[in-house]
Design an enzyme around this catalytic site. Structure first.
Site, PDB file in Angstrom:
ATOM      1  CG  HIS A 168      -0.634   4.086   5.036  1.00 31.07           C
ATOM      2  ND1 HIS A 168      -1.343   3.794   6.179  1.00 31.07           N
ATOM      3  CD2 HIS A 168      -0.181   2.887   4.580  1.00 31.07           C
ATOM      4  CE1 HIS A 168      -1.307   2.487   6.391  1.00 31.07           C
ATOM      5  NE2 HIS A 168      -0.621   1.909   5.423  1.00 31.07           N
ATOM      6  CB  CYS A 170      -0.969  -0.006   1.176  1.00 33.09           C
ATOM      7  SG  CYS A 170      -0.201  -0.418   2.746  1.00 33.09           S
TER       8      CYS A 170
HETATM    9  P1  NAP Z   1      -8.072  -8.236   7.872  1.00 32.42           P
HETATM   10  O1  NAP Z   1      -8.958  -7.074   8.099  1.00 32.42           O
HETATM   11  O2  NAP Z   1      -7.401  -8.846   9.046  1.00 32.42           O
HETATM   12  O3  NAP Z   1      -8.904  -9.369   7.076  1.00 32.42           O
HETATM   13  C1  NAP Z   1      -8.352 -10.634   6.817  1.00 32.42           C
HETATM   14  C2  NAP Z   1      -9.310 -11.447   5.984  1.00 32.42           C
HETATM   15  O4  NAP Z   1      -8.696 -12.707   5.701  1.00 32.42           O
HETATM   16  C3  NAP Z   1     -10.624 -11.751   6.670  1.00 32.42           C
HETATM   17  O5  NAP Z   1     -11.661 -11.795   5.721  1.00 32.42           O
HETATM   18  C4  NAP Z   1     -10.367 -13.137   7.234  1.00 32.42           C
HETATM   19  O6  NAP Z   1     -11.538 -13.896   7.420  1.00 32.42           O
HETATM   20  C5  NAP Z   1      -9.579 -13.747   6.107  1.00 32.42           C
HETATM   21  N1  NAP Z   1      -8.852 -14.910   6.573  1.00 32.42           N
HETATM   22  C6  NAP Z   1      -8.019 -14.987   7.649  1.00 32.42           C
HETATM   23  N2  NAP Z   1      -7.597 -16.263   7.791  1.00 32.42           N
HETATM   24  C7  NAP Z   1      -8.176 -16.992   6.816  1.00 32.42           C
HETATM   25  C8  NAP Z   1      -8.147 -18.364   6.448  1.00 32.42           C
HETATM   26  N3  NAP Z   1      -7.431 -19.257   7.130  1.00 32.42           N
HETATM   27  N4  NAP Z   1      -8.866 -18.767   5.364  1.00 32.42           N
HETATM   28  C9  NAP Z   1      -9.599 -17.869   4.677  1.00 32.42           C
HETATM   29  N5  NAP Z   1      -9.690 -16.552   4.979  1.00 32.42           N
HETATM   30  C10 NAP Z   1      -8.973 -16.131   6.037  1.00 32.42           C
HETATM   31  O7  NAP Z   1      -6.882  -7.890   6.865  1.00 32.42           O
HETATM   32  P2  NAP Z   1      -6.841  -6.782   5.712  1.00 32.42           P
HETATM   33  O8  NAP Z   1      -6.296  -5.529   6.276  1.00 32.42           O
HETATM   34  O9  NAP Z   1      -8.136  -6.760   4.970  1.00 32.42           O
HETATM   35  O10 NAP Z   1      -5.654  -7.352   4.798  1.00 32.42           O
HETATM   36  C11 NAP Z   1      -5.850  -8.447   3.941  1.00 32.42           C
HETATM   37  C12 NAP Z   1      -4.649  -8.582   2.996  1.00 32.42           C
HETATM   38  O11 NAP Z   1      -4.521  -7.355   2.263  1.00 32.42           O
HETATM   39  C13 NAP Z   1      -3.302  -8.793   3.684  1.00 32.42           C
HETATM   40  O12 NAP Z   1      -2.495  -9.592   2.873  1.00 32.42           O
HETATM   41  C14 NAP Z   1      -2.735  -7.403   3.779  1.00 32.42           C
HETATM   42  O13 NAP Z   1      -1.329  -7.403   3.841  1.00 32.42           O
HETATM   43  C15 NAP Z   1      -3.222  -6.830   2.457  1.00 32.42           C
HETATM   44  N6  NAP Z   1      -3.317  -5.368   2.454  1.00 32.42           N
HETATM   45  C16 NAP Z   1      -3.949  -4.706   3.466  1.00 32.42           C
HETATM   46  C17 NAP Z   1      -4.007  -3.331   3.424  1.00 32.42           C
HETATM   47  C18 NAP Z   1      -4.674  -2.539   4.498  1.00 32.42           C
HETATM   48  O14 NAP Z   1      -4.545  -1.312   4.478  1.00 32.42           O
HETATM   49  N7  NAP Z   1      -5.386  -3.145   5.443  1.00 32.42           N
HETATM   50  C19 NAP Z   1      -3.443  -2.630   2.374  1.00 32.42           C
HETATM   51  C20 NAP Z   1      -2.807  -3.345   1.338  1.00 32.42           C
HETATM   52  C21 NAP Z   1      -2.760  -4.722   1.403  1.00 32.42           C
HETATM   53  P3  NAP Z   1     -12.195 -14.104   8.900  1.00 32.42           P
HETATM   54  O15 NAP Z   1     -12.985 -12.835   9.146  1.00 32.42           O
HETATM   55  O16 NAP Z   1     -13.059 -15.294   8.697  1.00 32.42           O
HETATM   56  O17 NAP Z   1     -11.077 -14.291   9.860  1.00 32.42           O
END
Ligand code: NAP
Length: 349
Positions: free
Chosen positions: A243, A130
């Site tokens: 950010h 990001c």
């Molecule tokens: P998050 O809010 O913690 O959400 C994680 C998601 O993954 C939830 O839907 C969760 O489902 C699912 N998940 C976790 N364990 C799983 C499993 N074993 N099988 C299937 N689904 C599973 O995280 P996020 O911030 O959205 O980030 C997600 C990805 O995007 C990461 O790789 C992160 O590095 C990337 N990212 C995030 C951002 C940001 O600003 N947040 C920016 C760029 C990239 P449950 O609800 O069922 O646990």
């Protein structure tokens, strides 16, 4: 009649997943079907989409049958496990995690910068980190006019960069502190409310954390050159969303701030935000929920005749993740690259 596509969101219940849902609806993405996938914890829950309640399913072996496109945002280990299976089932995966970004055969794409790289995909396209996306959108238009030789970046990264639960943790910590209690930590290693600390990813032998090295390596891959010298210091700050980055750009010759402003005021994906008299520049609260990266405070570096300073704020869940992924999907559709499976040895960078 325009074609429509069967889409699955892997990680639909997360911070990025919620934004993907909103964007598919608000951008009127041509959907034939939408499947919401997450962990077994979320199976049986529902999420709202276009006035309907859609069920969330636990991802499994048959999840990608009859799916054209997977938008993956469930973390690196989950992508490593499921993205190859989705590709084997015939889908194209646009992955928000870091799992495949530096694989030589996986395109790393910011549509405003290197859209053509997406054509050479072999089933997986990676969405960059990001902070890297936000910086790339702002620096690329200047780099096109005069190549950037060195970038020095300092980031101010919001809590939601670590996911939906991390954002809640900061709110809970702030409430605890205001009530005179000791804040609890679960997601972050230290209290973030009323505090800040260097980004809590693994530190290498050179003293750089993973987030900092992503900015170095991914920017070079996206820009298609190893020649730019890049250094970054990434800091987590108690901001809920969006950010910010202080960026110093060094060129071979002087680059006038006036020209830089003219270029950035017309560049795609950027909104120039500057009112010098009012001391008004990009702020994360104003960048939140916006598609554009807000850029301003563009000025001559008084310590170097060939360097510029700029400041930006951008919604890292939106342009830093979900929007960039949806833009890649729209690009694949527009260019008819969805069915590409180029057997190239290496793509961009
Ligand atoms: P998050 O809010 O913690 O959400 C994680 C998601 O993954 C939830 O839907 C969760 O489902 C699912 N998940 C976790 N364990 C799983 C499993 N074993 N099988 C299937 N689904 C599973 O995280 P996020 O911030 O959205 O980030 C997600 C990805 O995007 C990461 O790789 C992160 O590095 C990337 N990212 C995030 C951002 C940001 O600003 N947040 C920016 C760029 C990239 P449950 O609800 O069922 O646990």
């Amino acid at each position: 009649m325009p074609q429509s596509y069967r889409v699955a969101i892997l990680g639909a219940t997360g911070a990025v997943g919620a934004e993907l849902l909103e964007l598919l609806e608000s951008r009127d993405f041509p959907l034939a079907d939408l499947k919401l996938l997450a962990s077994a914890r979320s199976a049986g829950t529902t999420l709202s989409f276009a006035g309907e309640k859609l069920p969330v399913e636990a991802v499994g072996d048959r999840s990608f049958d009859n799916v054209d496109l997977v938008l993956a945002s469930a973390g690196g280990s989950i992508s490593k496990l499921w993205a190859p299976k989705a590709v084997d089932a015939g889908a194209i995966v646009i992955d928000n995690s870091s799992a495949f970004r530096m694989e030589p055969t996986v395109p790393l794409v910011v549509p405003e910068v290197n859209p053509e790289a997406a054509a050479a995909h072999q089933g997986i396209i990676a969405n960059p980190n990001c902070t890297t996306i936000l910086m790339a959108v702002a620096v690329w238009p200047l780099h096109q006019v005069q190549p950037v030789e060195r970038i020095v970046a300092a980031t101010y990264q919001s809590a939601s960069g670590a996911g939906a639960r991390a954002m809640e943790e900061v709110k809970t910590q702030a409430r605890a502190i205001l009530q005179g209690e000791t804040p609890k930590t679960e997601i972050f290693p230290y209290p973030l409310a009323f505090n800040l600390f260097p980004h809590n990813t693994k530190i290498n032998d050179l003293g750089y954390c993973e987030e900092e090295m992503k900015m170095v390596n991914e920017t070079r891959k996206i820009f298609g050159t190893q020649d730019i010298r890049i250094t970054a210091t990434c800091i987590r700050v108690p901001v809920l969303r969006a950010h910010s980055e202080a960026i110093n750009l060094e060129f071979a010759k002087p680059f006038s701030p006036k020209l830089a402003k003219e270029i950035l005021s017309q560049a795609p994906g950027i909104k120039l935000v500057e009112d010098w008299e009012a001391n008004y520049f990009p702020m994360p609260v104003e960048a939140s929920g916006k598609d554009e990266v807000l850029v301003g405070r563009i000025r001559q570096d008084i310590s170097h005749p060939c360097a510029l300073e700029l400041w930006l704020s951008g919604d890292q869940i939106r342009k830093g993740a979900a929007l960039n992924a949806v833009q890649i999907a729209e690009l694949l559709i527009e260019k008819n690259w969805l069915k590409n499976r180029v057997k190239a040895t290496a793509v961009n960078g």
